[in-house]
Enzyme design. Structure first.
Site, PDB file in Angstrom:
ATOM      1  N   LYS A 275      21.000 -25.656 -38.729  1.00  0.00           N
ATOM      2  CA  LYS A 275      19.856 -25.856 -37.824  1.00  0.00           C
ATOM      3  C   LYS A 275      18.972 -24.614 -37.814  1.00  0.00           C
ATOM      4  O   LYS A 275      17.747 -24.698 -37.873  1.00  0.00           O
ATOM      5  CB  LYS A 275      20.330 -26.189 -36.409  1.00  0.00           C
ATOM      6  CG  LYS A 275      21.046 -27.527 -36.290  1.00  0.00           C
ATOM      7  CD  LYS A 275      20.108 -28.703 -36.511  1.00  0.00           C
ATOM      8  CE  LYS A 275      20.816 -30.038 -36.513  1.00  0.00           C
ATOM      9  NZ  LYS A 275      19.972 -31.150 -36.990  1.00  0.00           N
TER      10      LYS A 275
ATOM     11  N   SER B 200      18.793 -27.858 -32.065  1.00  0.00           N
ATOM     12  CA  SER B 200      19.850 -27.976 -31.071  1.00  0.00           C
ATOM     13  C   SER B 200      19.972 -26.680 -30.281  1.00  0.00           C
ATOM     14  O   SER B 200      19.668 -25.591 -30.796  1.00  0.00           O
ATOM     15  CB  SER B 200      21.163 -28.229 -31.816  1.00  0.00           C
ATOM     16  OG  SER B 200      22.262 -27.918 -31.011  1.00  0.00           O
TER      17      SER B 200
ATOM     18  N   TYR C 202      27.437 -25.839 -38.865  1.00  0.00           N
ATOM     19  CA  TYR C 202      26.483 -26.846 -38.387  1.00  0.00           C
ATOM     20  C   TYR C 202      25.278 -26.150 -37.742  1.00  0.00           C
ATOM     21  O   TYR C 202      24.118 -26.422 -38.060  1.00  0.00           O
ATOM     22  CB  TYR C 202      27.157 -27.785 -37.377  1.00  0.00           C
ATOM     23  CG  TYR C 202      26.196 -28.465 -36.453  1.00  0.00           C
ATOM     24  CD1 TYR C 202      25.421 -29.536 -36.894  1.00  0.00           C
ATOM     25  CD2 TYR C 202      26.029 -28.039 -35.128  1.00  0.00           C
ATOM     26  CE1 TYR C 202      24.507 -30.149 -36.046  1.00  0.00           C
ATOM     27  CE2 TYR C 202      25.124 -28.633 -34.284  1.00  0.00           C
ATOM     28  CZ  TYR C 202      24.362 -29.690 -34.744  1.00  0.00           C
ATOM     29  OH  TYR C 202      23.456 -30.273 -33.897  1.00  0.00           O
TER      30      TYR C 202
HETATM   31  N1  UFG Z   1      34.879 -31.241 -23.591  1.00  0.00           N
HETATM   32  C1  UFG Z   1      36.138 -31.485 -23.090  1.00  0.00           C
HETATM   33  N2  UFG Z   1      36.896 -32.440 -23.696  1.00  0.00           N
HETATM   34  C2  UFG Z   1      36.462 -33.183 -24.761  1.00  0.00           C
HETATM   35  C3  UFG Z   1      35.162 -32.926 -25.257  1.00  0.00           C
HETATM   36  C4  UFG Z   1      34.404 -31.945 -24.659  1.00  0.00           C
HETATM   37  O1  UFG Z   1      36.581 -30.845 -22.147  1.00  0.00           O
HETATM   38  O2  UFG Z   1      37.206 -34.034 -25.260  1.00  0.00           O
HETATM   39  C5  UFG Z   1      34.042 -30.229 -22.940  1.00  0.00           C
HETATM   40  C6  UFG Z   1      33.670 -29.068 -23.842  1.00  0.00           C
HETATM   41  O3  UFG Z   1      34.669 -28.078 -23.808  1.00  0.00           O
HETATM   42  C7  UFG Z   1      32.344 -28.628 -23.218  1.00  0.00           C
HETATM   43  C8  UFG Z   1      31.723 -29.930 -22.715  1.00  0.00           C
HETATM   44  O4  UFG Z   1      32.818 -30.836 -22.580  1.00  0.00           O
HETATM   45  O5  UFG Z   1      32.578 -27.787 -22.121  1.00  0.00           O
HETATM   46  C9  UFG Z   1      30.695 -30.534 -23.659  1.00  0.00           C
HETATM   47  O6  UFG Z   1      31.266 -30.656 -24.943  1.00  0.00           O
HETATM   48  P1  UFG Z   1      30.574 -31.549 -26.081  1.00  0.00           P
HETATM   49  O7  UFG Z   1      31.479 -31.523 -27.269  1.00  0.00           O
HETATM   50  O8  UFG Z   1      30.187 -32.871 -25.552  1.00  0.00           O
HETATM   51  O9  UFG Z   1      29.212 -30.789 -26.384  1.00  0.00           O
HETATM   52  P2  UFG Z   1      28.962 -29.285 -26.841  1.00  0.00           P
HETATM   53  O10 UFG Z   1      28.175 -28.650 -25.738  1.00  0.00           O
HETATM   54  O11 UFG Z   1      30.195 -28.613 -27.287  1.00  0.00           O
HETATM   55  O12 UFG Z   1      28.092 -29.519 -28.145  1.00  0.00           O
HETATM   56  C10 UFG Z   1      26.832 -30.145 -28.065  1.00  0.00           C
HETATM   57  C11 UFG Z   1      26.540 -30.876 -29.351  1.00  0.00           C
HETATM   58  C12 UFG Z   1      26.387 -29.939 -30.500  1.00  0.00           C
HETATM   59  C13 UFG Z   1      25.427 -28.864 -30.163  1.00  0.00           C
HETATM   60  C14 UFG Z   1      25.762 -28.203 -28.862  1.00  0.00           C
HETATM   61  C15 UFG Z   1      24.657 -27.253 -28.512  1.00  0.00           C
HETATM   62  O13 UFG Z   1      27.581 -31.779 -29.658  1.00  0.00           O
HETATM   63  O14 UFG Z   1      25.865 -30.651 -31.587  1.00  0.00           O
HETATM   64  O15 UFG Z   1      25.884 -29.172 -27.837  1.00  0.00           O
HETATM   65  O16 UFG Z   1      24.673 -26.833 -27.238  1.00  0.00           O
HETATM   66  F1  UFG Z   1      25.445 -27.929 -31.140  1.00  0.00           F
END
Ligand code: UFG
Length: 336
Positions: free
Chosen positions: A152, A124, A148
């Site tokens: 990885k 990831s 998590y």
């Molecule tokens: N976000 C919101 N509201 C929500 C959910 C997310 O504003 O309800 C925002 C987050 O703050 C972020 C973006 O949307 O800016 C993406 O968030 P995600 O949770 O969809 O994804 P992440 O980038 O945080 O995490 C993902 C994977 C992880 C991995 C990570 C690595 O879920 O498993 O990318 O880059 F580790």
């Protein structure tokens, strides 16, 4: 010879199985449905009109897993099965270390015993920690901010150690950016348990009426509109990346590492807008405090995968949103 897919009933796993079956590969799926639903297996058959073998086995149970190796002639393994919720991993670190590390060690141990040489690992972009420069190339320094991510990174290190001494071991470490979208049929897609942690399933559940409004985590980042920027990649593009990685392993390449992303960074509000356009639904949202552990920005340089695998993401934001919406609107409660 068969390809063993652990976690083949899950989101990325099921899409990868569809692509592999379409390429006439022989597939064995191992899954214990800890974060997936067996309906997805019927849907895979419906899409491809093909059969595969299935074992309901927990990969942390080495004895049970060994039966799969004994009863089949396995050529390659794609290892998806893992816990993946960042937030939960902070509160239940042991659960993550025990499951993610032990399952991988069991598989690697059995690979050695049964002389299986090709391994694709689901890593990831989280292994880049809080990146300082964009786009991110594979040689960026690695670090993690949660258990998590630590699992990885630890597994990447384990694989590197093995590849160092065993020159016949072929391993592809694939670092995914943010997978979204669904198969064009609308039959398989992302089906999180409970309230989604990730952005796209949250948005689609607001659009379908299951959730009231999206909380946008942070509106004061140093990005074009203040909200977090990510590299969203269509899950079918990601699945095809696995097919290509497998082809590479068959050339006896040793250890290879690839970013799988599109190279485009979109903000949370870009995603809301694109989803509204694709679904013709309003997505209500409010801007709230930043989520702990989030980085402002993250997007990939995937030139290496392009050059060495001949792989490039072909779906854009429009398809990502349209396909997510097709899946969500046809299956408002996922597989249930
Ligand atoms: N976000 C919101 N509201 C929500 C959910 C997310 O504003 O309800 C925002 C987050 O703050 C972020 C973006 O949307 O800016 C993406 O968030 P995600 O949770 O969809 O994804 P992440 O980038 O945080 O995490 C993902 C994977 C992880 C991995 C990570 C690595 O879920 O498993 O990318 O880059 F580790």
């Amino acid at each position: 010879m068969s390809i063993l897919i652990t976690g083949g009933s899950g989101y990325i796993g099921s899409h990868t199985v569809v692509e592999l079956l379409s390429n006439n590969e022989d597939i064995i799926i191992v899954d214990n449905f800890s974060n997936s639903n067996k309906v997805s297996l019927d849907r895979i058959k419906q899409i491809t009109n093909k059969e595969f073998k299935f074992y309901n086995v927990d990969c942390t149970d080495e004895k049970e897993l060994e039966k799969v190796f004994k009863e089949n002639n396995i050529e390659s393994i794609i290892h998806f099965a893992a816990y993946k919720a960042v937030g939960e991993s902070v509160y239940e670190p042991l659960k993550y270390y025990i499951n993610n590390i032990n399952s991988t060690l069991n598989i690697l141990n059995l690979m050695k015993k049964y002389d299986v040489k090709n391994f694709v690992f689901s890593s990831s972009a989280t292994v880049y920690g809080n990146p300082h420069k964009f786009p991110i190339t594979e040689d960026f320094p690695l670090s993690t901010t949660n258990p998590y991510g630590a699992t990885k990174l630890m597994i990447e290190d384990i694989l590197k150690d093995i590849a160092k001494v065993d020159k016949s071991f072929n391993v592809a470490i694939l670092r995914y950016f943010n997978p979204v979208g669904a198969h064009i049929s609308g039959l398989i897609g992302e089906d999180p348990n409970g309230i989604p942690n990730n952005l796209m399933p949250y948005i689609s559940q607001v659009a379908v009426g299951n959730l009231e409004k999206l909380n946008v985590f942070g509106g004061d980042y140093d990005t074009h509109d203040g909200t977090g920027v990510r590299d969203y990649i269509h899950v079918v593009d990601l699945a095809i990346g696995h097919v290509k990685a497998l082809e590479k392993l068959r050339t006896n390449c040793g250890l290879v590492i690839y970013n799988l992303g599109t190279g485009n960074g979109y903000s949370v509000l870009d995603m809301v807008k694109a989803f509204e356009d694709a679904s013709a639904k309003k997505v209500n949202y409010q801007i709230v405090a930043r989520r702990e552990g989030d980085v402002p920005m993250c997007y990939a340089d995937s030139t290496k995968a392009n050059k060495e695998l001949g792989w490039k993401a072909k779906f854009g934001l429009k398809e990502m949103c349209e396909d997510t919406w097709r899946w969500q609107s046809k299956n408002p409660n996922g597989y249930r």
